[in-house]
Scaffold this motif. Structure first.
Motif, PDB file in Angstrom:
ATOM      1  N   ILE A 129       0.831  -1.205   0.000  1.00 27.24           N
ATOM      2  CA  ILE A 129       0.000   0.000   0.000  1.00 27.24           C
ATOM      3  C   ILE A 129       0.864   1.253   0.000  1.00 27.24           C
ATOM      4  CG2 ILE A 129      -1.643   1.341   1.393  1.00 27.24           C
ATOM      5  CD1 ILE A 129      -3.088  -1.288   1.971  1.00 27.24           C
ATOM      6  N   SER A 130       1.968   1.228   0.735  1.00 29.64           N
ATOM      7  CA  SER A 130       2.845   2.404   0.812  1.00 29.64           C
ATOM      8  C   SER A 130       3.529   2.716  -0.519  1.00 29.64           C
ATOM      9  CB  SER A 130       3.900   2.189   1.898  1.00 29.64           C
ATOM     10  OG  SER A 130       4.718   1.075   1.567  1.00 29.64           O
ATOM     11  N   GLU A 131       3.552   1.767  -1.442  1.00 29.70           N
ATOM     12  CA  GLU A 131       4.191   1.963  -2.747  1.00 29.70           C
ATOM     13  C   GLU A 131       3.233   2.508  -3.807  1.00 29.70           C
ATOM     14  OE1 GLU A 131       7.473  -1.508  -3.062  1.00 29.70           O
ATOM     15  OE2 GLU A 131       5.404  -2.215  -3.013  1.00 29.70           O
ATOM     16  N   LEU A 132       1.956   2.544  -3.506  1.00 28.87           N
ATOM     17  CA  LEU A 132       0.959   2.970  -4.496  1.00 28.87           C
ATOM     18  C   LEU A 132       1.046   4.466  -4.773  1.00 28.87           C
ATOM     19  CD1 LEU A 132      -2.131   0.983  -3.203  1.00 28.87           C
ATOM     20  CD2 LEU A 132      -0.756   0.464  -5.236  1.00 28.87           C
ATOM     21  N   ASN A 133       0.828   4.829  -6.021  1.00 31.51           N
ATOM     22  CA  ASN A 133       0.741   6.220  -6.431  1.00 31.51           C
ATOM     23  C   ASN A 133      -0.732   6.617  -6.373  1.00 31.51           C
ATOM     24  OD1 ASN A 133       0.912   8.729  -7.633  1.00 31.51           O
ATOM     25  ND2 ASN A 133       1.249   7.928  -9.683  1.00 31.51           N
ATOM     26  N   LEU A 134      -1.069   7.480  -5.405  1.00 35.70           N
ATOM     27  CA  LEU A 134      -2.450   7.936  -5.238  1.00 35.70           C
ATOM     28  C   LEU A 134      -2.461   9.464  -5.177  1.00 35.70           C
ATOM     29  CD1 LEU A 134      -3.590   5.373  -2.508  1.00 35.70           C
ATOM     30  CD2 LEU A 134      -4.023   5.267  -4.967  1.00 35.70           C
TER      31      LEU A 134
END
Length: 132
Positions: A4-9
């Motif tokens: 989740i911490s790697e997602l681009n949001l």
């Protein structure tokens, strides 16, 4: 699969519980899939899109994505009329994997722009992802 911490949001988008995003641009709203969705689907090989002029109510199914793993329905985040489809996806559906935010799927002229406020902001979407 990404953590989740790697997602681009991006902060300037709104998100749905079904992993679509919406971005207001002038009097229209661009719609695509989130980084989480493209990551979960894997290599996208086909995008089925509606026709320009089609109308939908919020949360209606408006198309499908086919990946090497599965077929997934797309749900429109806001009511309105389709005013553009991303024709680049017909020949290059993998653009959604490369950058799901440049690779928008449809552009909608909303019936009621205030519906955008019912969608999730980045923080609320992150909470949803952590719960999945």
């Amino acid at each position: 699969m990404k953590e989740i911490s790697e997602l681009n949001l991006p902060e300037d988008l709104r998100y749905t519980k079904d992993h679509e995003w919406a971005k207001v641009e002038g009097d229209t709203v661009k719609v695509g899939i989130s980084d989480y969705a493209q990551d979960q689907l894997g290599d996208i090989v086909f995008v089925e899109m509606p026709e320009v002029g089609d109308t939908f109510e919020a949360e209606d199914e408006f198309g499908t994505l086919e990946s090497v793993k599965a077929v997934s329905e797309l749900y429109i985040p806001i009511s309105g009329e389709i005013v553009a489809v991303n024709g680049d996806l017909e020949d290059s559906p993998e653009l959604l994997n490369q950058d799901p935010y440049s690779g928008w799927i449809v552009e909608v002229k909303p019936d009621n722009i205030d519906e955008i406020n019912e969608l999730l902001d980045k923080d609320a979407y992150l909470e949803l992802l952590k719960a999945e």
